[in-house]
Structures are given as structure tokens and as C-alpha cells.
Design a protein around this motif. Sequence first.
Motif, PDB file in Angstrom:
ATOM      1  N   ARG A  32       0.923  -1.276   0.005  1.00 25.54           N
ATOM      2  CA  ARG A  32       0.045   0.099  -0.047  1.00 25.54           C
ATOM      3  C   ARG A  32       0.834   1.251   0.074  1.00 25.54           C
ATOM      4  NH1 ARG A  32      -3.146  -1.832   5.089  1.00 25.54           N
ATOM      5  NH2 ARG A  32      -1.088  -1.927   5.871  1.00 25.54           N
ATOM      6  N   SER A  75       1.302  -9.212   7.000  1.00 25.53           N
ATOM      7  CA  SER A  75       1.340  -9.245   8.403  1.00 25.53           C
ATOM      8  C   SER A  75       0.469 -10.359   9.035  1.00 25.53           C
ATOM      9  CB  SER A  75       0.313  -7.847   8.678  1.00 25.53           C
ATOM     10  OG  SER A  75      -0.306  -7.933   9.896  1.00 25.53           O
ATOM     11  N   TYR A  76       0.899 -10.592  10.228  1.00 23.01           N
ATOM     12  CA  TYR A  76       0.418 -11.844  11.062  1.00 23.01           C
ATOM     13  C   TYR A  76      -1.234 -11.412  11.367  1.00 23.01           C
ATOM     14  CZ  TYR A  76       0.350  -8.855  15.061  1.00 23.01           C
ATOM     15  OH  TYR A  76       0.250  -7.708  15.809  1.00 23.01           O
ATOM     16  N   VAL A  84      -6.162 -11.534   2.703  1.00 21.61           N
ATOM     17  CA  VAL A  84      -5.518 -11.230   1.692  1.00 21.61           C
ATOM     18  C   VAL A  84      -4.633 -12.371   1.035  1.00 21.61           C
ATOM     19  CG1 VAL A  84      -3.397  -9.487   1.173  1.00 21.61           C
ATOM     20  CG2 VAL A  84      -5.077  -8.976   2.749  1.00 21.61           C
ATOM     21  N   ASN A 106       6.741 -19.105  12.027  1.00 24.71           N
ATOM     22  CA  ASN A 106       6.353 -19.360  13.267  1.00 24.71           C
ATOM     23  C   ASN A 106       6.919 -20.668  14.121  1.00 24.71           C
ATOM     24  OD1 ASN A 106       3.644 -19.173  11.261  1.00 24.71           O
ATOM     25  ND2 ASN A 106       4.077 -17.532  12.437  1.00 24.71           N
ATOM     26  N   TYR A 123      -3.228 -19.314  10.341  1.00 30.06           N
ATOM     27  CA  TYR A 123      -2.466 -20.113   9.598  1.00 30.06           C
ATOM     28  C   TYR A 123      -3.011 -21.388   9.121  1.00 30.06           C
ATOM     29  CZ  TYR A 123       0.680 -16.131  10.653  1.00 30.06           C
ATOM     30  OH  TYR A 123       1.266 -15.126  10.731  1.00 30.06           O
ATOM     31  N   GLY A 144      10.475 -20.766  14.971  1.00 29.03           N
ATOM     32  CA  GLY A 144      10.752 -20.115  16.233  1.00 29.03           C
ATOM     33  C   GLY A 144      10.234 -18.525  16.431  1.00 29.03           C
TER      34      GLY A 144
HETATM   35  N1  LIG Z   1       7.976 -15.860  14.908  1.00 28.99           N
HETATM   36  C1  LIG Z   1       7.838 -14.481  15.344  1.00 28.99           C
HETATM   37  O1  LIG Z   1       8.016 -14.313  16.211  1.00 28.99           O
HETATM   38  C2  LIG Z   1       7.043 -13.536  14.202  1.00 28.99           C
HETATM   39  C3  LIG Z   1       6.747 -12.390  14.712  1.00 28.99           C
HETATM   40  C4  LIG Z   1       6.214 -11.371  13.649  1.00 28.99           C
HETATM   41  C5  LIG Z   1       5.572 -11.839  12.494  1.00 28.99           C
HETATM   42  N2  LIG Z   1       6.191 -13.332  12.172  1.00 28.99           N
HETATM   43  C6  LIG Z   1       5.652 -13.715  10.806  1.00 28.99           C
HETATM   44  O2  LIG Z   1       6.173 -13.045   9.880  1.00 28.99           O
HETATM   45  C7  LIG Z   1       5.286 -12.548   8.700  1.00 28.99           C
HETATM   46  C8  LIG Z   1       5.653 -11.230   8.570  1.00 28.99           C
HETATM   47  O3  LIG Z   1       5.349 -10.527   9.499  1.00 28.99           O
HETATM   48  P1  LIG Z   1       5.870  -9.128   9.604  1.00 28.99           P
HETATM   49  O4  LIG Z   1       5.957  -8.609  11.190  1.00 28.99           O
HETATM   50  O5  LIG Z   1       7.161  -8.940   8.674  1.00 28.99           O
HETATM   51  O6  LIG Z   1       4.887  -8.301   9.237  1.00 28.99           O
HETATM   52  P2  LIG Z   1       4.518  -6.597   9.350  1.00 28.99           P
HETATM   53  O7  LIG Z   1       5.985  -5.872   9.309  1.00 28.99           O
HETATM   54  O8  LIG Z   1       3.704  -6.438  10.441  1.00 28.99           O
HETATM   55  O9  LIG Z   1       3.546  -6.292   7.947  1.00 28.99           O
HETATM   56  C9  LIG Z   1       4.258  -6.779   6.849  1.00 28.99           C
HETATM   57  C10 LIG Z   1       3.253  -5.808   5.831  1.00 28.99           C
HETATM   58  O10 LIG Z   1       2.037  -6.265   5.649  1.00 28.99           O
HETATM   59  C11 LIG Z   1       1.203  -5.220   5.246  1.00 28.99           C
HETATM   60  N3  LIG Z   1      -0.063  -5.131   6.015  1.00 28.99           N
HETATM   61  C12 LIG Z   1      -0.053  -4.842   7.245  1.00 28.99           C
HETATM   62  N4  LIG Z   1      -1.591  -4.657   7.659  1.00 28.99           N
HETATM   63  C13 LIG Z   1      -2.174  -5.054   6.524  1.00 28.99           C
HETATM   64  C14 LIG Z   1      -3.395  -5.028   6.135  1.00 28.99           C
HETATM   65  N5  LIG Z   1      -4.454  -4.872   7.203  1.00 28.99           N
HETATM   66  N6  LIG Z   1      -3.579  -5.331   4.827  1.00 28.99           N
HETATM   67  C15 LIG Z   1      -2.940  -5.392   3.897  1.00 28.99           C
HETATM   68  N7  LIG Z   1      -1.831  -5.422   4.144  1.00 28.99           N
HETATM   69  C16 LIG Z   1      -1.215  -5.069   5.331  1.00 28.99           C
HETATM   70  C17 LIG Z   1       1.904  -3.906   5.393  1.00 28.99           C
HETATM   71  O11 LIG Z   1       2.315  -3.523   4.048  1.00 28.99           O
HETATM   72  P3  LIG Z   1       2.006  -2.111   3.423  1.00 28.99           P
HETATM   73  O12 LIG Z   1       1.562  -1.240   4.458  1.00 28.99           O
HETATM   74  O13 LIG Z   1       2.958  -1.526   2.578  1.00 28.99           O
HETATM   75  O14 LIG Z   1       0.994  -2.360   2.655  1.00 28.99           O
HETATM   76  C18 LIG Z   1       3.217  -4.290   6.318  1.00 28.99           C
HETATM   77  O15 LIG Z   1       4.344  -3.675   5.864  1.00 28.99           O
HETATM   78  C19 LIG Z   1       3.875 -13.098   9.369  1.00 28.99           C
HETATM   79  O16 LIG Z   1       3.235 -14.110   8.678  1.00 28.99           O
HETATM   80  C20 LIG Z   1       4.112 -13.442  10.979  1.00 28.99           C
HETATM   81  O17 LIG Z   1       3.288 -14.536  11.306  1.00 28.99           O
HETATM   82  C21 LIG Z   1       6.593 -14.187  12.989  1.00 28.99           C
END
Ligand SMILES: NC(=O)c1ccc[n+]([C@@H]2O[C@H](COP(=O)([O-])OP(=O)(O)OC[C@H]3O[C@@H](n4cnc5c(N)ncnc54)[C@H](OP(=O)(O)O)[C@@H]3O)[C@@H](O)[C@H]2O)c1
Length: 302
Positions: A32, A75-76, A84, A106, A123, A144
Motif C-alpha cells: 500500500r 502481517s500476521y 489477503v 512461526n 495459518y 521459532g
Molecule cells: N515468529 C515470530 O516471532 C514472528 C513475529 C512477527 C511476525 N511473524 C511472521 O512473519 C510474517 C511477516 O510479519 P511481519 O511482522 O514482517 O509483518 P509486518 O511488518 O507487520 O507487515 C508486513 C506488511 O504487511 C502489510 N500489511 C499490514 N497490515 C495490512 C492489512 N491490514 N492489509 C494489507 N496489508 C497489510 C504492510 O504493508 P504495506 O503497509 O506496505 O501495505 C506491512 O508492511 C507473518 O506471517 C508473521 O506470522 C513471526
Amino acid sequence: MLILIAGITGMCGQPCARAALAKGHQVRGIGRNPDKLDADVGSKLESFVTTPDMTDRAALDKAVKGVDAIICALSYLPEVVVDVQLALLRVAERAGVKIFHGASWNYDWTKLQLGDHENYDAYLAFHRTAQLTSSIKPIYGFTGSIIEYIFYWTDRAKPLDKDTHTVPYIGTGDEKYIYITVDDLAAYTVAAIEAPGAAQGGNYYVESFRCTIREFAQMYGQARGGLEMQLRCDASTEMAEEMLAEARRTTDPRNWQKYIGLAYVTLMNNKKIDFDAVDSKRWAGQVKQTSLREWFEQHPDV
Ligand SMILES: NC(=O)c1ccc[n+]([C@@H]2O[C@H](COP(=O)([O-])OP(=O)(O)OC[C@H]3O[C@@H](n4cnc5c(N)ncnc54)[C@H](OP(=O)(O)O)[C@@H]3O)[C@@H](O)[C@H]2O)c1
């Protein structure tokens, strides 16, 4: 390969883009807000599709055209992981894309049932829907906890208080937890989509390091020049289970983020979402695992 990264502006998306570019791939983004990209990534993209609505069919069609692989780094949030991601999967099917790295990174939610963990439910729902309906067989990565997430990206309590030199924990303090750095995660993700058979999908299991909370505190102290860290037990695992059950009884499920930390710690302490990082061994020649000591030294602000 030409790789589309959805969520390229996020915590994992940008490191994935850097890792793919470093391996000589072309990278396209969709999101976006391209202004959120760091210049070193933004300037090297093949293109970026900007859309205010990440389920918009025309924007998604444009984004998947001609790509060899997709990494879903969105995003998670459940509405993103399900709504999405399914929209993205459907356009990918129509465009004939075969390699699809699904939202994951995860603990191992494949062992869970719906209702065990509010966030992982999304998921599981996507995974099962793809299995039942799609010609695409996604890849899922199990890593993890992302260490940058717990120190920089979440509002939840930090794993240590550097002012009071305290490390709070739930359980016995001897439970092993699994961690990954975002850069290692990105390198493994690229290894997974490059691997022969990537189009057949499946799961991979990796880590940067694993340690108990005692070892975590000790290593922090050593990396900070012999600082003495105090461990503080906030609850037993059994108490945390009771608190989680009570929160579930009394909280609107839409407010799941208020108590999800309890779901994580109880499942982790009971080894319900644990895994062996077998693919860290498989990809040892391609990805060098970062140690906890190295990570603390690289992040003096922590
Ligand atoms: N294991 C862990 O500790 C852990 C922690 C966090 C995440 N994760 C995993 O890693 C993956 C990525 O997470 P992340 O933390 O990197 O993501 P993030 O930074 O929160 O979000 C990634 C992108 O998703 C888009 N987004 C956010 N909300 C949205 C919405 N409502 N509709 C459409 N797009 C949206 C945004 O892009 P724009 O604003 O540019 O559109 C954002 O930059 C997830 O699947 C999550 O499960 C794992």
C-alpha cells in the motif's frame, strides 16, 4: 528468478528482498505504501505495484504477471493471513505461478487444532483451504521467535529490562526456546524457494539458536561486559494456563492480542509447538546461523 514479495515493506519483507537480490534474483513488490521501503531495497526493485486494497484483483493480477515465485511476507493479522493471502493465492493459480512461500515463520502450528492458539488458527485455516482447493502447494517455514520482533516490533513486554537488569520468565526457567534473526530467516526463505522441489511445497524447520531463559540472561550479561542479570519468575506454566483460560472466558475473541502471549508461553513450555531445526543442518553450506552472542554484539542498543 523473478520473485514477488507481498508485504515487502515489513519487518521480514525487506530482509527477504535484500537476501533475494544478493542471490541475483529480480524482486517485485506489492503493497500500500512504497515510501516505507528503505532506499537500498526500493532502488533495486524490478517494479512495485501500489494498491490501497491488497485484495484488489487487478492490482494482484498485475503483481503476479510473469513471476516465478511468491513470498507472502504480509502481517500476521488473521484478516491478512486468510483474506489477503487467499486473494493472492487465487491470482497466483490463474497466472500459473508454482512456487508460493506462504505466510509462516512461526513455531510449529501444524501440530495444533483450531482454538489452541488464536493467531495460529488463521495459518491453519489458510493451510487447510489451500490443501483442499488449490493447485499450488505452498511452502511454510518454521523458525521459532523472531528476535528483532520481540525487541523492536511488538508492544508486548520485552524479554529483559536493561535498566533494572531483570529477566522475567514464566515456567521453570529451564525450557528451551527457539529463535531466528530476520536476516537468517530471509536467507532460509530464499534457500527454500530456490530448492529443487520448491513447487511441491512442504515445511522447513530452521533456527538461528535455541536457549533457556537462564542461558539468554547469562549471554546478555557476558555480551555487556559481565553484567549480572537477575531472573524473576512471574508465574508457573500451570498458573499461566489458568490465566489464559480465564482470559478466553472473559475476553471478546476479537481482542485476542491482549492474551496471546499466554497462549505462546504455555504451548512453548509444554513443547506443543517445538521442532527440530533439521533444515538448518540441510542448508548449513548456504546459511550461516547467527549465534545469540553475535546478535547481542550486533545490537548494542538492546
Ligand atoms: N515468529 C515470530 O516471532 C514472528 C513475529 C512477527 C511476525 N511473524 C511472521 O512473519 C510474517 C511477516 O510479519 P511481519 O511482522 O514482517 O509483518 P509486518 O511488518 O507487520 O507487515 C508486513 C506488511 O504487511 C502489510 N500489511 C499490514 N497490515 C495490512 C492489512 N491490514 N492489509 C494489507 N496489508 C497489510 C504492510 O504493508 P504495506 O503497509 O506496505 O501495505 C506491512 O508492511 C507473518 O506471517 C508473521 O506470522 C513471526
